[in-house]
Motif scaffolding. Structure first.
Motif, PDB file in Angstrom:
ATOM      1  N   ILE A   1       8.080 -46.169 -26.617  1.00 49.00           N
ATOM      2  CA  ILE A   1       6.761 -46.674 -27.475  1.00 49.00           C
ATOM      3  C   ILE A   1       7.080 -46.821 -28.680  1.00 49.00           C
ATOM      4  CG2 ILE A   1       4.641 -45.472 -28.553  1.00 49.00           C
ATOM      5  CD1 ILE A   1       4.507 -43.728 -25.870  1.00 49.00           C
ATOM      6  N   ILE A   2       7.979 -46.325 -29.514  1.00 49.19           N
ATOM      7  CA  ILE A   2       8.679 -46.563 -30.792  1.00 49.19           C
ATOM      8  C   ILE A   2       9.025 -47.874 -31.046  1.00 49.19           C
ATOM      9  CG2 ILE A   2      10.103 -45.837 -32.652  1.00 49.19           C
ATOM     10  CD1 ILE A   2       9.536 -42.892 -31.653  1.00 49.19           C
ATOM     11  N   CYS A   3       9.878 -48.368 -29.956  1.00 49.97           N
ATOM     12  CA  CYS A   3      10.570 -49.455 -29.932  1.00 49.97           C
ATOM     13  C   CYS A   3       9.552 -50.571 -30.127  1.00 49.97           C
ATOM     14  CB  CYS A   3      11.554 -49.927 -29.009  1.00 49.97           C
ATOM     15  SG  CYS A   3      13.206 -48.685 -29.400  1.00 49.97           S
ATOM     16  N   THR A   4       8.581 -50.264 -29.100  1.00 53.15           N
ATOM     17  CA  THR A   4       7.552 -51.512 -28.724  1.00 53.15           C
ATOM     18  C   THR A   4       6.503 -51.449 -29.928  1.00 53.15           C
ATOM     19  OG1 THR A   4       7.391 -51.040 -26.506  1.00 53.15           O
ATOM     20  CG2 THR A   4       5.516 -52.072 -27.538  1.00 53.15           C
ATOM     21  N   VAL A   5       6.227 -50.271 -30.688  1.00 53.86           N
ATOM     22  CA  VAL A   5       5.595 -50.479 -31.847  1.00 53.86           C
ATOM     23  C   VAL A   5       6.114 -51.372 -33.004  1.00 53.86           C
ATOM     24  CG1 VAL A   5       4.361 -49.021 -33.748  1.00 53.86           C
ATOM     25  CG2 VAL A   5       4.129 -48.447 -31.306  1.00 53.86           C
ATOM     26  N   LEU A   6       7.577 -51.047 -33.255  1.00 53.13           N
ATOM     27  CA  LEU A   6       8.448 -51.514 -34.040  1.00 53.13           C
ATOM     28  C   LEU A   6       8.462 -53.251 -33.837  1.00 53.13           C
ATOM     29  CD1 LEU A   6      11.648 -49.462 -34.404  1.00 53.13           C
ATOM     30  CD2 LEU A   6      10.200 -50.019 -36.333  1.00 53.13           C
ATOM     31  N   ALA A   7       8.687 -53.673 -32.489  1.00 54.32           N
ATOM     32  CA  ALA A   7       8.450 -54.834 -32.056  1.00 54.32           C
ATOM     33  C   ALA A   7       7.014 -55.779 -32.762  1.00 54.32           C
ATOM     34  CB  ALA A   7       8.920 -55.238 -30.708  1.00 54.32           C
ATOM     35  N   CYS A   8       6.059 -54.972 -32.299  1.00 51.46           N
ATOM     36  CA  CYS A   8       4.791 -55.305 -32.651  1.00 51.46           C
ATOM     37  C   CYS A   8       4.492 -55.395 -34.211  1.00 51.46           C
ATOM     38  CB  CYS A   8       3.758 -54.554 -31.996  1.00 51.46           C
ATOM     39  SG  CYS A   8       3.463 -54.725 -30.419  1.00 51.46           S
ATOM     40  N   SER A   9       5.119 -54.655 -35.007  1.00 53.89           N
ATOM     41  CA  SER A   9       5.095 -54.360 -36.350  1.00 53.89           C
ATOM     42  C   SER A   9       5.658 -55.709 -37.082  1.00 53.89           C
ATOM     43  CB  SER A   9       5.528 -53.024 -36.946  1.00 53.89           C
ATOM     44  OG  SER A   9       5.008 -51.989 -36.471  1.00 53.89           O
ATOM     45  N   ILE A  10       7.231 -55.871 -36.404  1.00 54.97           N
ATOM     46  CA  ILE A  10       7.720 -57.300 -36.808  1.00 54.97           C
ATOM     47  C   ILE A  10       6.991 -58.319 -36.755  1.00 54.97           C
ATOM     48  CG2 ILE A  10       9.721 -58.643 -36.257  1.00 54.97           C
ATOM     49  CD1 ILE A  10      11.344 -56.085 -35.521  1.00 54.97           C
ATOM     50  N   LEU A  11       6.190 -58.457 -35.562  1.00 55.38           N
ATOM     51  CA  LEU A  11       5.403 -59.642 -35.390  1.00 55.38           C
ATOM     52  C   LEU A  11       4.222 -59.716 -36.253  1.00 55.38           C
ATOM     53  CD1 LEU A  11       4.784 -61.823 -33.013  1.00 55.38           C
ATOM     54  CD2 LEU A  11       3.142 -60.262 -31.918  1.00 55.38           C
TER      55      LEU A  11
ATOM     56  N   THR B   1      14.802 -62.904 -36.988  1.00 56.39           N
ATOM     57  CA  THR B   1      13.429 -62.147 -36.755  1.00 56.39           C
ATOM     58  C   THR B   1      13.019 -62.003 -35.188  1.00 56.39           C
ATOM     59  OG1 THR B   1      12.543 -62.954 -38.878  1.00 56.39           O
ATOM     60  CG2 THR B   1      11.151 -61.710 -37.522  1.00 56.39           C
ATOM     61  N   GLN B   2      12.997 -63.212 -34.760  1.00 57.73           N
ATOM     62  CA  GLN B   2      12.701 -63.211 -33.277  1.00 57.73           C
ATOM     63  C   GLN B   2      13.880 -62.385 -32.442  1.00 57.73           C
ATOM     64  OE1 GLN B   2      12.605 -67.220 -31.245  1.00 57.73           O
ATOM     65  NE2 GLN B   2      10.618 -66.752 -30.627  1.00 57.73           N
ATOM     66  N   VAL B   3      15.071 -62.511 -32.744  1.00 57.27           N
ATOM     67  CA  VAL B   3      16.073 -61.708 -31.926  1.00 57.27           C
ATOM     68  C   VAL B   3      15.774 -60.252 -32.115  1.00 57.27           C
ATOM     69  CG1 VAL B   3      18.648 -61.270 -32.014  1.00 57.27           C
ATOM     70  CG2 VAL B   3      17.838 -63.550 -32.424  1.00 57.27           C
ATOM     71  N   PHE B   4      15.535 -59.795 -33.321  1.00 60.67           N
ATOM     72  CA  PHE B   4      15.235 -58.200 -33.386  1.00 60.67           C
ATOM     73  C   PHE B   4      13.815 -58.057 -32.694  1.00 60.67           C
ATOM     74  CE2 PHE B   4      18.045 -58.622 -37.265  1.00 60.67           C
ATOM     75  CZ  PHE B   4      19.143 -57.787 -36.823  1.00 60.67           C
ATOM     76  N   GLY B   5      12.998 -58.551 -32.837  1.00 60.88           N
ATOM     77  CA  GLY B   5      11.379 -58.537 -31.994  1.00 60.88           C
ATOM     78  C   GLY B   5      11.752 -58.328 -30.599  1.00 60.88           C
ATOM     79  N   LEU B   6      12.641 -59.170 -29.809  1.00 58.57           N
ATOM     80  CA  LEU B   6      12.822 -59.184 -28.686  1.00 58.57           C
ATOM     81  C   LEU B   6      13.789 -58.082 -28.220  1.00 58.57           C
ATOM     82  CD1 LEU B   6      12.548 -60.962 -26.082  1.00 58.57           C
ATOM     83  CD2 LEU B   6      14.507 -62.185 -26.724  1.00 58.57           C
ATOM     84  N   LEU B   7      14.648 -57.701 -29.137  1.00 56.72           N
ATOM     85  CA  LEU B   7      15.561 -56.686 -28.701  1.00 56.72           C
ATOM     86  C   LEU B   7      14.641 -55.388 -28.949  1.00 56.72           C
ATOM     87  CD1 LEU B   7      18.724 -55.617 -28.581  1.00 56.72           C
ATOM     88  CD2 LEU B   7      18.327 -55.374 -31.033  1.00 56.72           C
ATOM     89  N   PHE B   8      13.775 -55.256 -29.736  1.00 54.62           N
ATOM     90  CA  PHE B   8      13.128 -53.991 -29.680  1.00 54.62           C
ATOM     91  C   PHE B   8      11.947 -53.636 -28.347  1.00 54.62           C
ATOM     92  CE2 PHE B   8      13.742 -53.461 -34.516  1.00 54.62           C
ATOM     93  CZ  PHE B   8      14.610 -52.388 -34.142  1.00 54.62           C
ATOM     94  N   SER B   9      11.256 -55.016 -28.387  1.00 58.08           N
ATOM     95  CA  SER B   9      10.571 -54.923 -27.127  1.00 58.08           C
ATOM     96  C   SER B   9      11.388 -54.946 -25.764  1.00 58.08           C
ATOM     97  CB  SER B   9       9.741 -56.292 -27.231  1.00 58.08           C
ATOM     98  OG  SER B   9      10.446 -57.531 -27.015  1.00 58.08           O
TER      99      SER B   9
END
Length: 194
Positions: free
Chosen positions: A72-82, A122-130
């Protein structure tokens, strides 16, 4: 008087094939701005919606495993980056009114630079977290069955690899080529005017 006739002849023989009209340029700029703003607003809404759904469904469950909470935390981080990157870049598109040709070309070049930065970092970190969030989040649900775990993680890893190594570069190339065509036509017009 002879110089005026020569200038008139040169003016009328100038090749304008392939150059868009001023109405087409204005329409291209409006369409570009509208599409980018629409995509950014849609991305923000999806990100906020995903965060709200995560908290709405899982905030009231105190017995969650640590892997699910990490997911959940990783998904919220990915959404926050987006959300953050799209909200930050929206201001540039909202302020894009009444630009001169040179300013619009500079705006497009900055947009191209921002797209490259987004693609590389940015997209790499978002994809990694999601991806990590997805794998951690569903671990609790599939860990009890070995066959289900193997099937799920195989599908999840293949999906992540497909998105990372096929879809992401393909979409970037399409967007980059579209931006290059637009920039080339506008630069050609700008050079004709100078």
């Amino acid at each position: 008087m002879d110089n005026l006739n020569e200038l008139k002849a040169i003016w009328q023989t100038a090749k304008t094939d392939g150059l868009p009209t001023t109405a087409e340029i204005v329409e291209m700029a409006k369409k570009f701005r509208y599409q980018k703003l629409r995509n950014k607003v849609l991305s923000i809404v999806v990100g906020v919606g995903a965060i709200v759904l995560m908290f709405a469904f899982y905030l009231n469950k105190p017995d969650l495993a640590i892997s699910t909470i990490g997911g959940i935390i990783c998904t919220v981080l990915a959404c926050s980056i987006l959300i953050y990157t799209n909200a930050r870049s929206m201001k540039r598109f909202i302020d894009m009114h009444d630009l001169s040709n040179k300013q619009f070309i500079e705006f497009l070049e900055q947009t191209r630079h921002n797209q490259l930065y987004y693609y590389k970092y940015t997209q790499v970190f978002g994809l990694l977290f999601s991806s990590i969030g997805l794998l951690l989040f569903l671990y609790e649900f599939v860990q009890k069955n070995t066959a289900m775990s193997a099937a799920f993680y195989t599908i999840a890893v293949l999906w992540t690899l497909f998105m990372c190594f096929y879809m992401r570069p393909r979409n970037f190339k399409k967007q980059s080529a579209k931006m290059e065509r637009m920039l080339a036509s506008l630069k050609k017009i700008n050079d004709q005017l100078q």
